[in-house]
Design an enzyme around this catalytic site. Structure first.
Site, PDB file in Angstrom:
ATOM      1  N   TYR A 168       0.840  -1.203   0.000  1.00  0.00           N
ATOM      2  CA  TYR A 168       0.000   0.000   0.000  1.00  0.00           C
ATOM      3  C   TYR A 168       0.881   1.260   0.000  1.00  0.00           C
ATOM      4  O   TYR A 168       0.651   2.191  -0.781  1.00  0.00           O
ATOM      5  CB  TYR A 168      -0.932   0.022   1.219  1.00  0.00           C
ATOM      6  CG  TYR A 168      -1.646   1.342   1.356  1.00  0.00           C
ATOM      7  CD1 TYR A 168      -2.711   1.664   0.518  1.00  0.00           C
ATOM      8  CD2 TYR A 168      -1.227   2.289   2.290  1.00  0.00           C
ATOM      9  CE1 TYR A 168      -3.341   2.898   0.604  1.00  0.00           C
ATOM     10  CE2 TYR A 168      -1.853   3.521   2.388  1.00  0.00           C
ATOM     11  CZ  TYR A 168      -2.909   3.820   1.539  1.00  0.00           C
ATOM     12  OH  TYR A 168      -3.525   5.050   1.628  1.00  0.00           O
ATOM     13  N   ARG A 214       1.797   8.947  12.672  1.00  0.00           N
ATOM     14  CA  ARG A 214       1.440  10.233  13.292  1.00  0.00           C
ATOM     15  C   ARG A 214      -0.060  10.513  13.191  1.00  0.00           C
ATOM     16  O   ARG A 214      -0.657  11.078  14.112  1.00  0.00           O
ATOM     17  CB  ARG A 214       2.217  11.348  12.595  1.00  0.00           C
ATOM     18  CG  ARG A 214       1.972  12.754  13.123  1.00  0.00           C
ATOM     19  CD  ARG A 214       2.416  13.786  12.106  1.00  0.00           C
ATOM     20  NE  ARG A 214       1.646  13.671  10.873  1.00  0.00           N
ATOM     21  CZ  ARG A 214       2.022  14.196   9.700  1.00  0.00           C
ATOM     22  NH1 ARG A 214       3.165  14.844   9.605  1.00  0.00           N
ATOM     23  NH2 ARG A 214       1.251  14.054   8.637  1.00  0.00           N
ATOM     24  N   ARG A 227     -10.430   5.479   8.245  1.00  0.00           N
ATOM     25  CA  ARG A 227      -9.387   5.025   7.320  1.00  0.00           C
ATOM     26  C   ARG A 227      -8.375   4.249   8.152  1.00  0.00           C
ATOM     27  O   ARG A 227      -7.823   4.777   9.117  1.00  0.00           O
ATOM     28  CB  ARG A 227      -8.721   6.230   6.632  1.00  0.00           C
ATOM     29  CG  ARG A 227      -9.649   6.959   5.684  1.00  0.00           C
ATOM     30  CD  ARG A 227      -8.944   8.112   5.009  1.00  0.00           C
ATOM     31  NE  ARG A 227      -8.585   9.155   5.959  1.00  0.00           N
ATOM     32  CZ  ARG A 227      -7.848  10.213   5.656  1.00  0.00           C
ATOM     33  NH1 ARG A 227      -7.359  10.357   4.449  1.00  0.00           N
ATOM     34  NH2 ARG A 227      -7.583  11.129   6.559  1.00  0.00           N
ATOM     35  N   PHE A 287      16.035  19.455  -1.299  1.00  0.00           N
ATOM     36  CA  PHE A 287      14.630  19.140  -1.542  1.00  0.00           C
ATOM     37  C   PHE A 287      14.285  17.746  -1.006  1.00  0.00           C
ATOM     38  O   PHE A 287      13.208  17.544  -0.430  1.00  0.00           O
ATOM     39  CB  PHE A 287      14.345  19.224  -3.043  1.00  0.00           C
ATOM     40  CG  PHE A 287      12.997  18.713  -3.459  1.00  0.00           C
ATOM     41  CD1 PHE A 287      11.864  19.489  -3.284  1.00  0.00           C
ATOM     42  CD2 PHE A 287      12.858  17.445  -4.009  1.00  0.00           C
ATOM     43  CE1 PHE A 287      10.617  19.011  -3.646  1.00  0.00           C
ATOM     44  CE2 PHE A 287      11.613  16.965  -4.390  1.00  0.00           C
ATOM     45  CZ  PHE A 287      10.485  17.753  -4.200  1.00  0.00           C
TER      46      PHE A 287
END
Length: 417
Positions: A168, A214, A227, A287
Site C-alpha cells: 500500500y 502520526r 481510514r 529538496f
C-alpha cells in the site's frame, strides 16, 4: 510564529523562524502571472507551506514539473481519501486519472477546504501539465496510472499483513519516490544508481509510514468511515479492533503497538541515506533531505508517546525552521539522523516487546552516521534544548516589545483614519 513560552524555552529558534518566515513571504511573491501557473503555486502554498518553500530552490523547469506532479497526486489522493464517494464511482476515477490530466475540461467535486478548490479547478493543473516537456509529462502520467491502479486494490481490501502495508505504501508514496527520480533524470541534473528503484521506493515508504503513524487518530476518526492503514498483523497483537487503541484503558497496549510500528519504519533508513548520498545537485539534495530529517524527528517524538492516540504530535515550528536552515550537506543529514536516533533511543523501554529489535535498528543507524558523518562539527538538534541564556531572553523581550509597540502604533493610526 510561535508562543512566547516556546521562544523563552528555545531562544535559538528565533533566527531560523524569522528566516523561514521571510523565505515563505518571498515564495508567495514569486507566484507566476499566468493564471494556470498562479493557481498551481498558490494552491501549493495552501496545501503544504513547507513543501512549497523547499521546492522554490529547484531550477524553473524542474520546479514546475515537481509542482504539477505534487498537485496531480494530491488530487488523486483527495479522491481516494474522500470516504463519502461510493466505491463504484471512485474506482473508475482512480483508474482513469492519468488520462484526465490531459483534459483541460475535466474536474470532479470532492474533498474539503483547499482540496475541494483543487478538484473544482483542476483544469488549471491540466493546463500547466500540458506545458511541461515531454519527458516530464511521461514520468507524471506513468506514476499517476500506476498509483491510481494500486489505490483501487486497497479500497477493496484492508491492510492485513506487513507485506500488504509495504505494498500500500509503495502505491501511495513509493511511486512518488520513483516519479521524482524520473523527473530528476529528465532534468539532466542527476543520474540513477543501479538500485535506484529500490532506494527511491524506500524514500517514499519512510515518509508515508511516518505519516500513517502520526495520523492514527485523524484517520480512525474520519467521517463517515474510518481510514485504517496500520496492518492487522501488527495491531492484532495488541487489540481486538484498531480503534480500541485510542481508548485510555488500552494505553499500555496502544503504546507497544505504536512502538512496533515505529520500529518497522526504521528499517528504511539505510536505503534513504544511500539515496541521498548519491545525489549530485545541491538544490535537489536539500529538496529530498529536509522531509527525511523531518520524518526521523517525528518518529522520535511519536515513539513511546501515548499522545499519538489523544491528539496531534508534530515537531515544533522552530525545530522545523532549524532543519530547513541547517540542512546543506550530507554531513548535516548524518548529524540529524544521529541526533534523532539518540533521542529515540533514550525513550526505549527495555520491557517493550520489541525493545531489542528497536535498539538494534537504532544502533545500526548510529553506526552508519558515525562512519560517514562529521558528528562533532555541528550543532545538535537534540542537545540544543532551550538553555537558560539570559542574553537571549533579554534580546527576545526587547524584540517583542518593539514588535508589539509597532503593531499597536499601526493599529492606532488605522483607527484614527
Amino acid at each position: 510564529m510561535g508562543s512566547l513560552g516556546t521562544f523563552l524555552r528555545y531562544p535559538d529558534d528565533i533566527y531560523p523562524l524569522l528566516k523561514m518566515k521571510r523565505a515563505i513571504e518571498r515564495a508567495e511573491k514569486q507566484i507566476p502571472p499566468e493564471p494556470h501557473w498562479a493557481f498551481c503555486y498558490s494552491m501549493l502554498h495552501k496545501v503544504s507551506r513547507s513543501f512549497s518553500l523547499v521546492i522554490q530552490q529547484l531550477g524553473t523547469d524542474l520546479r514546475n514539473a515537481v509542482c504539477v506532479f505534487y498537485l496531480v497526486l494530491r488530487a488523486l489522493d483527495t479522491v481516494e481519501d474522500d470516504t463519502s464517494i461510493p466505491t463504484d464511482e471512485k474506482l473508475p476515477i482512480l483508474i482513469a486519472f492519468h488520462r484526465h490530466i490531459y483534459d483541460t475540461d475535466w474536474h470532479y467535486s470532492c474533498g474539503t477546504k483547499e482540496y475541494k478548490v483543487l478538484m473544482d479547478q483542476f483544469h488549471h493543473v491540466s493546463a500547466a501539465f500540458l506545458e511541461l516537456e515531454k519527458g516530464y509529462q511521461e514520468a507524471i502520467e506513468e506514476i499517476t496510472k500506476r498509483m491510481g491502479a494500486g489505490m483501487t486494490k486497497f479500497i477493496c481490501q484492508e491492510v492485513e499483513t506487513v507485506d500488504d502495508y509495504d505494498e500500500y505504501c509503495h502505491y501511495v508514496a513509493g511511486l512518488v519516490g520513483l516519479g521524482l527520480s524520473k523527473l530528476f533524470l529528465a532534468s539532466g541534473t542527476e543520474v540513477l544508481t543501479p538500485d535506484w528503484e529500490h532506494i527511491s521506493n524506500s524514500m517514499g515508504l519512510f515518509l508515508q509510514k511516518t505519516n500513517i503513524i502520526r495520523d492514527y487518530l485523524e484517520d480512525i476518526n474520519e467521517i463517515p468511515k474510518s481510514r485504517m492503514f496500520w496492518p492487522r498483523k501488527i495491531w492484532g497483537k495488541y487489540a481486538g479492533k484498531l480503534e480500541d487503541l485510542k481508548y485510555e484503558k488500552n494505553s499500555n497496549n496502544a503504546v507497544q503497538c505504536l512502538n512496533e510500528m515505529v520500529t518497522n519504519a526504521l528499517t528504511h533508513i539505510e536505503d534513504c541515506l544511500r539515496y541521498m548520498a548519491a545525489l549530485r545537485d545541491p538544490s535537489i539534495f536539500r529538496f529530498c533531505a529536509i522531509p527525511q530529517i523531518m520524518a526521523i524527528g517525528t518518529l522520535a517524538l511519536c515513539y513511546n508517546n501515548v499522545q499519538v492516540f489523544r491528539g496531534v504530535v508534530k515537531l515544533r515550528r522552530g525545530l522545523t525552521a532549524k532543519v530547513i536552515d541547517r540542512t546543506k550537506t550530507m554531513a548535516d543529514v548524518y548529524g540529524a539522523f544521529y541526533d534523532f536516533s539518540c533521542m529515540l533511543k533514550t525513550k526505549v523501554d527495555k520491557n517493550d516487546p520489541n525493545a531489542s529489535k528497536t535498539l538494534k535498528q537504532l544502533e545500526d543507524v548510529q553506526q552508519l552516521c558515525r562512519d560517514n558523518g562529521v558528528l562533532h562539527k555541528r550543532k545538535s538538534y537534540v542537545n540544543d534544548k532551550g538553555q537558560s541564556n539570559n542574553l537571549y531572553i533579554v534580546m527576545l523581550v526587547i524584540l517583542l516589545a518593539i514588535v508589539f509597540a509597532y503593531l499597536r502604533a499601526n493599529r492606532m493610526i488605522s483607527d484614527e483614519q
